[in-house]
Motif scaffolding. Structure first.
Motif, PDB file in Angstrom:
ATOM      1  N   LEU A 117       0.827  -1.201   0.000  1.00  0.00           N
ATOM      2  CA  LEU A 117       0.000   0.000   0.000  1.00  0.00           C
ATOM      3  C   LEU A 117       0.869   1.262   0.000  1.00  0.00           C
ATOM      4  CD1 LEU A 117      -2.575  -1.282   2.630  1.00  0.00           C
ATOM      5  CD2 LEU A 117      -2.966  -1.035   0.168  1.00  0.00           C
ATOM      6  N   GLY A 118       1.771   1.331  -0.969  1.00  0.00           N
ATOM      7  CA  GLY A 118       2.722   2.428  -1.007  1.00  0.00           C
ATOM      8  C   GLY A 118       2.094   3.787  -1.242  1.00  0.00           C
ATOM      9  N   ASP A 119       0.919   3.830  -1.851  1.00  0.00           N
ATOM     10  CA  ASP A 119       0.267   5.108  -2.134  1.00  0.00           C
ATOM     11  C   ASP A 119      -0.991   5.303  -1.297  1.00  0.00           C
ATOM     12  OD1 ASP A 119      -1.401   3.241  -3.269  1.00  0.00           O
ATOM     13  OD2 ASP A 119      -1.674   4.317  -5.159  1.00  0.00           O
ATOM     14  N   THR A 120      -1.105   4.577  -0.185  1.00  0.00           N
ATOM     15  CA  THR A 120      -2.337   4.588   0.604  1.00  0.00           C
ATOM     16  C   THR A 120      -2.049   4.902   2.064  1.00  0.00           C
ATOM     17  OG1 THR A 120      -3.317   2.929  -0.871  1.00  0.00           O
ATOM     18  CG2 THR A 120      -4.360   3.241   1.272  1.00  0.00           C
ATOM     19  N   LYS A 121      -2.874   5.768   2.649  1.00  0.00           N
ATOM     20  CA  LYS A 121      -2.753   6.106   4.060  1.00  0.00           C
ATOM     21  C   LYS A 121      -4.087   5.871   4.758  1.00  0.00           C
ATOM     22  CE  LYS A 121      -3.683  11.003   3.029  1.00  0.00           C
ATOM     23  NZ  LYS A 121      -3.111  12.373   3.016  1.00  0.00           N
TER      24      LYS A 121
ATOM     25  N   TRP B 240       4.779  14.713   8.840  1.00  0.00           N
ATOM     26  CA  TRP B 240       4.907  13.282   9.027  1.00  0.00           C
ATOM     27  C   TRP B 240       6.068  12.984   9.972  1.00  0.00           C
ATOM     28  CZ3 TRP B 240       1.446   9.749   7.844  1.00  0.00           C
ATOM     29  CH2 TRP B 240       0.536   9.988   6.801  1.00  0.00           C
ATOM     30  N   HIS B 241       5.824  12.087  10.909  1.00  0.00           N
ATOM     31  CA  HIS B 241       6.850  11.629  11.845  1.00  0.00           C
ATOM     32  C   HIS B 241       6.843  10.105  11.859  1.00  0.00           C
ATOM     33  CE1 HIS B 241       7.433  15.631  13.660  1.00  0.00           C
ATOM     34  NE2 HIS B 241       6.121  15.768  13.523  1.00  0.00           N
ATOM     35  N   ARG B 242       8.020   9.523  11.838  1.00  0.00           N
ATOM     36  CA  ARG B 242       8.118   8.062  11.969  1.00  0.00           C
ATOM     37  C   ARG B 242       8.361   7.718  13.438  1.00  0.00           C
ATOM     38  NH1 ARG B 242      10.828   5.134   7.355  1.00  0.00           N
ATOM     39  NH2 ARG B 242       8.750   5.695   6.627  1.00  0.00           N
ATOM     40  N   VAL B 243       7.435   6.991  14.018  1.00  0.00           N
ATOM     41  CA  VAL B 243       7.512   6.606  15.422  1.00  0.00           C
ATOM     42  C   VAL B 243       7.694   5.097  15.499  1.00  0.00           C
ATOM     43  CG1 VAL B 243       6.343   6.635  17.653  1.00  0.00           C
ATOM     44  CG2 VAL B 243       6.023   8.540  16.051  1.00  0.00           C
TER      45      VAL B 243
ATOM     46  N   GLY C   9      -8.631  14.319  18.214  1.00  0.00           N
ATOM     47  CA  GLY C   9      -7.924  14.787  17.037  1.00  0.00           C
ATOM     48  C   GLY C   9      -8.153  13.895  15.831  1.00  0.00           C
ATOM     49  N   THR C  10      -7.573  14.303  14.718  1.00  0.00           N
ATOM     50  CA  THR C  10      -7.565  13.515  13.485  1.00  0.00           C
ATOM     51  C   THR C  10      -6.115  13.247  13.110  1.00  0.00           C
ATOM     52  OG1 THR C  10      -9.638  14.475  12.676  1.00  0.00           O
ATOM     53  CG2 THR C  10      -8.183  13.460  11.051  1.00  0.00           C
ATOM     54  N   VAL C  11      -5.803  11.979  12.861  1.00  0.00           N
ATOM     55  CA  VAL C  11      -4.446  11.606  12.468  1.00  0.00           C
ATOM     56  C   VAL C  11      -4.486  10.767  11.202  1.00  0.00           C
ATOM     57  CG1 VAL C  11      -3.455  11.694  14.784  1.00  0.00           C
ATOM     58  CG2 VAL C  11      -4.480   9.566  13.972  1.00  0.00           C
ATOM     59  N   GLU C  12      -3.392  10.809  10.484  1.00  0.00           N
ATOM     60  CA  GLU C  12      -3.182   9.931   9.335  1.00  0.00           C
ATOM     61  C   GLU C  12      -2.017   8.999   9.658  1.00  0.00           C
ATOM     62  OE1 GLU C  12      -4.643  13.091   5.898  1.00  0.00           O
ATOM     63  OE2 GLU C  12      -2.507  12.680   6.151  1.00  0.00           O
ATOM     64  N   LEU C  13      -2.179   7.732   9.296  1.00  0.00           N
ATOM     65  CA  LEU C  13      -1.149   6.730   9.520  1.00  0.00           C
ATOM     66  C   LEU C  13      -0.694   6.167   8.188  1.00  0.00           C
ATOM     67  CD1 LEU C  13      -2.586   4.627  12.507  1.00  0.00           C
ATOM     68  CD2 LEU C  13      -1.241   6.740  12.583  1.00  0.00           C
TER      69      LEU C  13
ATOM     70  N   PRO D 155      -0.530   9.748  -4.056  1.00  0.00           N
ATOM     71  CA  PRO D 155       0.707   9.411  -4.776  1.00  0.00           C
ATOM     72  C   PRO D 155       1.922  10.183  -4.289  1.00  0.00           C
ATOM     73  CG  PRO D 155      -0.741  10.742  -6.153  1.00  0.00           C
ATOM     74  CD  PRO D 155      -1.536  10.368  -4.936  1.00  0.00           C
ATOM     75  N   ALA D 156       1.716  11.227  -3.477  1.00  0.00           N
ATOM     76  CA  ALA D 156       2.842  12.009  -2.975  1.00  0.00           C
ATOM     77  C   ALA D 156       3.495  11.377  -1.747  1.00  0.00           C
ATOM     78  CB  ALA D 156       2.379  13.425  -2.625  1.00  0.00           C
ATOM     79  N   LEU D 157       2.969  10.266  -1.257  1.00  0.00           N
ATOM     80  CA  LEU D 157       3.550   9.605  -0.097  1.00  0.00           C
ATOM     81  C   LEU D 157       4.938   9.063  -0.418  1.00  0.00           C
ATOM     82  CD1 LEU D 157       0.332   7.745   1.088  1.00  0.00           C
ATOM     83  CD2 LEU D 157       1.481   9.616   2.293  1.00  0.00           C
ATOM     84  N   LEU D 158       5.717   8.833   0.632  1.00  0.00           N
ATOM     85  CA  LEU D 158       7.134   8.486   0.482  1.00  0.00           C
ATOM     86  C   LEU D 158       7.361   7.310  -0.459  1.00  0.00           C
ATOM     87  CD1 LEU D 158      10.103   8.791   1.408  1.00  0.00           C
ATOM     88  CD2 LEU D 158       9.557   7.233   3.288  1.00  0.00           C
ATOM     89  N   CYS D 159       6.555   6.269  -0.335  1.00  0.00           N
ATOM     90  CA  CYS D 159       6.751   5.057  -1.142  1.00  0.00           C
ATOM     91  C   CYS D 159       5.682   4.934  -2.212  1.00  0.00           C
ATOM     92  CB  CYS D 159       6.756   3.822  -0.237  1.00  0.00           C
ATOM     93  SG  CYS D 159       7.908   3.929   1.146  1.00  0.00           S
ATOM     94  N   GLY D 160       5.096   6.066  -2.609  1.00  0.00           N
ATOM     95  CA  GLY D 160       3.989   6.044  -3.555  1.00  0.00           C
ATOM     96  C   GLY D 160       4.362   5.591  -4.951  1.00  0.00           C
TER      97      GLY D 160
END
Length: 235
Positions: free
Chosen positions: A37-41, A123-126, A178-182, A222-227
């Motif tokens: 799911l490289g282009d999906t959040k 975006w933060h990688r946790v 809140g609203t978050v995206e993963l 499609p703008a995601l890191l692995c999109g």
């Protein structure tokens, strides 16, 4: 006469090998198909939308674990990134939450507070790192270990339920949610370093692992890191 015997023997051998091959195929379970799911959040609004781990992808007991997920806080407030619970446990065995003041990690039904705030709109990688033999729980943000706690306990129980998002029963305290995206929720059975688009080996960011309870909870970008990864590649 010799040619006839040779032809008959060849046919018998060919048919015998064909039967064996068909039996092998019948005995081999079908491989689960999915795509990265490289282009999906995941888009998680309060406690309304969820992603759930499919029953076919049960969590094993892990003595070492690295879990990473990319998080973007869109609307400030209390939020739940994920929670993993065993069958009868009222509190999460593993989880990650946050609000305007801190991050909170769950391990074996104990909530650990980390005074770290994620910058909204970024975006933060946790990552959570758990080592049973070393009695440690580590929190890593954007490639830097920001906290490490001593936790003397066994492995996380297997075969529980994993949710991305806030379940109504686990609603964080306070009225403002809140609203978050993963993105890129991944898990490995080790403490190693893994590439930014490397899929998990225990749980991956792959369609075969996840079910979505609402169409609003999933969005292509499609703008995601692995999109640019080929999302139609079958595993």
């Amino acid at each position: 006469m010799h040619d006839l015997c040779f032809e008959g023997g060849w046919r018998w051998t060919h048919n015998f090998l064909l039967v064996i091959w068909l039996l092998v195929l019948a005995a081999t379970p079908p491989k689960a198909e999915g795509y990265f799911l490289g282009d999906t959040k995941a888009v998680l609004n309060g406690c309304e939308d969820h992603w759930t781990l499919q029953d076919s992808a049960a969590m094993p007991p892990l003595f070492q674990m690295t879990l990473c997920v990319d998080i973007r806080v869109v609307v400030p407030g209390a939020w739940v990134a994920f929670s993993y619970s065993s069958v009868h446990a009222p509190r999460p065995e593993l989880g990650l939450e946050g609000d305007d003041e801190a991050l909170y990690g769950w391990l074996l039904r104990v909530r650990h507070r980390f005074p770290i705030r994620l910058s909204p709109k970024h975006w933060h990688r946790v990552c959570l790192r758990r080592d049973v033999a070393g009695n440690s729980l580590g929190l890593e943000v954007d490639g830097r270990m920001v906290a490490e706690r001593t936790v003397i306990a066994g492995p996380i129980p297997p075969a529980g339920y994993l949710w991305l998002g806030c379940r109504p029963r686990d609603r964080p305290p306070g009225a403002a949610l809140g609203t978050v995206e993963l993105y890129l929720f991944r898990m490995w059975a080790d403490l190693g370093r893994h590439g930014p688009c490397e899929d998990g080996t225990v749980i991956g960011w792959n369609a075969q692992y996840w079910g979505v309870t609402s169409p609003r909870g999933r969005q292509r970008d499609p703008a995601l890191l692995c999109g640019e990864t080929d999302t139609h590649e079958l595993f």
